[in-house]
Design an enzyme around this catalytic site. Structure first.
Site, PDB file in Angstrom:
ATOM      1  N   ARG A  19      -9.747   1.110   9.731  1.00 51.33           N
ATOM      2  CA  ARG A  19      -9.324  -0.222  10.183  1.00 51.33           C
ATOM      3  C   ARG A  19     -10.486  -1.058  10.715  1.00 51.33           C
ATOM      4  O   ARG A  19     -10.287  -2.228  11.043  1.00 51.33           O
ATOM      5  CB  ARG A  19      -8.248  -0.097  11.272  1.00 51.33           C
ATOM      6  CG  ARG A  19      -6.920   0.452  10.774  1.00 51.33           C
ATOM      7  CD  ARG A  19      -5.909   0.522  11.902  1.00 51.33           C
ATOM      8  NE  ARG A  19      -4.654   1.117  11.477  1.00 51.33           N
ATOM      9  CZ  ARG A  19      -3.625   0.453  10.975  1.00 51.33           C
ATOM     10  NH1 ARG A  19      -3.725  -0.854  10.817  1.00 51.33           N
ATOM     11  NH2 ARG A  19      -2.520   1.067  10.622  1.00 51.33           N
ATOM     12  N   ARG A  23      11.918  -7.828   5.441  1.00 50.04           N
ATOM     13  CA  ARG A  23      12.101  -6.362   5.445  1.00 50.04           C
ATOM     14  C   ARG A  23      13.257  -5.970   6.369  1.00 50.04           C
ATOM     15  O   ARG A  23      13.432  -6.526   7.434  1.00 50.04           O
ATOM     16  CB  ARG A  23      10.813  -5.680   5.901  1.00 50.04           C
ATOM     17  CG  ARG A  23      10.929  -4.166   5.952  1.00 50.04           C
ATOM     18  CD  ARG A  23       9.585  -3.489   6.038  1.00 50.04           C
ATOM     19  NE  ARG A  23       8.783  -3.922   7.188  1.00 50.04           N
ATOM     20  CZ  ARG A  23       7.566  -3.449   7.437  1.00 50.04           C
ATOM     21  NH1 ARG A  23       7.011  -2.565   6.622  1.00 50.04           N
ATOM     22  NH2 ARG A  23       6.891  -3.879   8.489  1.00 50.04           N
ATOM     23  N   ARG A  54      12.991  -5.149  12.225  1.00 48.79           N
ATOM     24  CA  ARG A  54      12.115  -4.702  13.297  1.00 48.79           C
ATOM     25  C   ARG A  54      11.615  -5.897  14.098  1.00 48.79           C
ATOM     26  O   ARG A  54      11.426  -6.990  13.559  1.00 48.79           O
ATOM     27  CB  ARG A  54      10.909  -3.948  12.723  1.00 48.79           C
ATOM     28  CG  ARG A  54      11.258  -2.572  12.243  1.00 48.79           C
ATOM     29  CD  ARG A  54      10.133  -1.843  11.556  1.00 48.79           C
ATOM     30  NE  ARG A  54       8.781  -2.373  11.792  1.00 48.79           N
ATOM     31  CZ  ARG A  54       7.685  -1.819  11.274  1.00 48.79           C
ATOM     32  NH1 ARG A  54       7.780  -0.745  10.506  1.00 48.79           N
ATOM     33  NH2 ARG A  54       6.496  -2.338  11.493  1.00 48.79           N
ATOM     34  N   ARG A 104      -0.089 -10.227  13.292  1.00 46.13           N
ATOM     35  CA  ARG A 104      -0.604  -9.007  12.672  1.00 46.13           C
ATOM     36  C   ARG A 104      -1.596  -9.333  11.556  1.00 46.13           C
ATOM     37  O   ARG A 104      -2.625  -8.661  11.410  1.00 46.13           O
ATOM     38  CB  ARG A 104       0.554  -8.169  12.105  1.00 46.13           C
ATOM     39  CG  ARG A 104       1.319  -7.401  13.164  1.00 46.13           C
ATOM     40  CD  ARG A 104       2.696  -7.025  12.703  1.00 46.13           C
ATOM     41  NE  ARG A 104       2.691  -6.126  11.556  1.00 46.13           N
ATOM     42  CZ  ARG A 104       3.757  -5.905  10.787  1.00 46.13           C
ATOM     43  NH1 ARG A 104       4.894  -6.533  11.031  1.00 46.13           N
ATOM     44  NH2 ARG A 104       3.689  -5.066   9.782  1.00 46.13           N
ATOM     45  N   LYS A 129       0.821  -1.216   0.000  1.00 42.80           N
ATOM     46  CA  LYS A 129       0.000   0.000   0.000  1.00 42.80           C
ATOM     47  C   LYS A 129       0.850   1.259   0.000  1.00 42.80           C
ATOM     48  O   LYS A 129       0.567   2.217  -0.722  1.00 42.80           O
ATOM     49  CB  LYS A 129      -0.935   0.015   1.220  1.00 42.80           C
ATOM     50  CG  LYS A 129      -1.937  -1.117   1.260  1.00 42.80           C
ATOM     51  CD  LYS A 129      -2.927  -0.975   2.411  1.00 42.80           C
ATOM     52  CE  LYS A 129      -2.279  -0.991   3.778  1.00 42.80           C
ATOM     53  NZ  LYS A 129      -1.628  -2.287   4.093  1.00 42.80           N
TER      54      LYS A 129
END
Length: 214
Positions: A91, A125, A158, A169, A15
């Site tokens: 959300r 990532r 992270r 998540r 996104k």
């Protein structure tokens, strides 16, 4: 053309990447919930009769900012924009209802990516600890392993990008945010995009969808 675009999809769907390209291509603002929160940390919400008087106090405590506060901040961020691409909001159903009161959307883009691909993207990532630039060990590696191309800073993974956190998540997304998609299926500008393509192929589909519907 100043389209009002909403982009939806799970974490890792791309996104942010596509939103930035949309903002550049159509000359509109890229609005994210995180940016709205950071820009309005000191916003006076004392009239809402909540636990804290500013959004920043929730953030400093590590607490979730209540929907009613997020709604007000997004409304403030959108209030003086002719066009935008909104990323990371709504959300849940309550936020979707609030957005409907704020503005009329031209295009609703939904990026669809298989879950295993999302896990691979998110666990690979790497982020620069100095400038925040994003890389991926497979899809977008730096020229020198572990070193940021832009500023020379160290890259790190992270904590929430390990597989257990990523799957958690995604589970939260499926439970809370995925039902929001159904609320937009009747929208005239609703378009599902195959996000399991190269970024350029996804972009071609995204740009065509906006040009056709805005």
């Amino acid at each position: 053309m100043n389209p009002k675009i909403l982009i939806l999809g799970p974490p890792g769907a791309g996104k942010g990447t596509q939103s930035e390209r949309l903002a550049d291509e159509f000359g509109v603002e890229h609005v994210t919930t995180g940016d709205a929160l950071r820009a309005n940390k000191e916003m006076d919400i004392s009239d809402m009769d909540l636990e804290y008087d500013t959004p920043g106090e929730y953030m400093d405590q590590g607490d979730l900012v209540p929907d009613v506060v997020v709604d007000a901040m997004v409304e403030e961020a959108l209030s003086d924009l002719d066009g935008f691409v909104l990323d990371g909001y709504p959300r849940n159903g309550d936020q979707a209802a609030a957005l409907r009161e704020m503005t009329d959307l031209d295009v609703v883009l939904v990026l669809d990516v298989p879950e295993d691909e999302l896990v691979e993207r998110l666990t690979g990532r790497r982020v620069c600890e100095d400038c925040g630039a994003n890389y991926h060990v497979e899809f977008n590696p730096p020229a020198e392993e572990g070193v940021c191309d832009k500023c020379g800073g160290d890259l790190y993974q992270r904590e929430d990008d390990n597989e257990e956190s990523v799957r958690n998540r995604l589970s939260v997304y499926h439970e809370n945010t995925e039902p929001v998609l159904e609320l937009y299926e009747d929208h005239d500008g609703y378009v599902e995009i195959d996000g399991d393509q190269t970024p350029d192929e996804v972009w071609d589909d995204v740009r065509s969808a906006v040009e056709s519907n805005a």
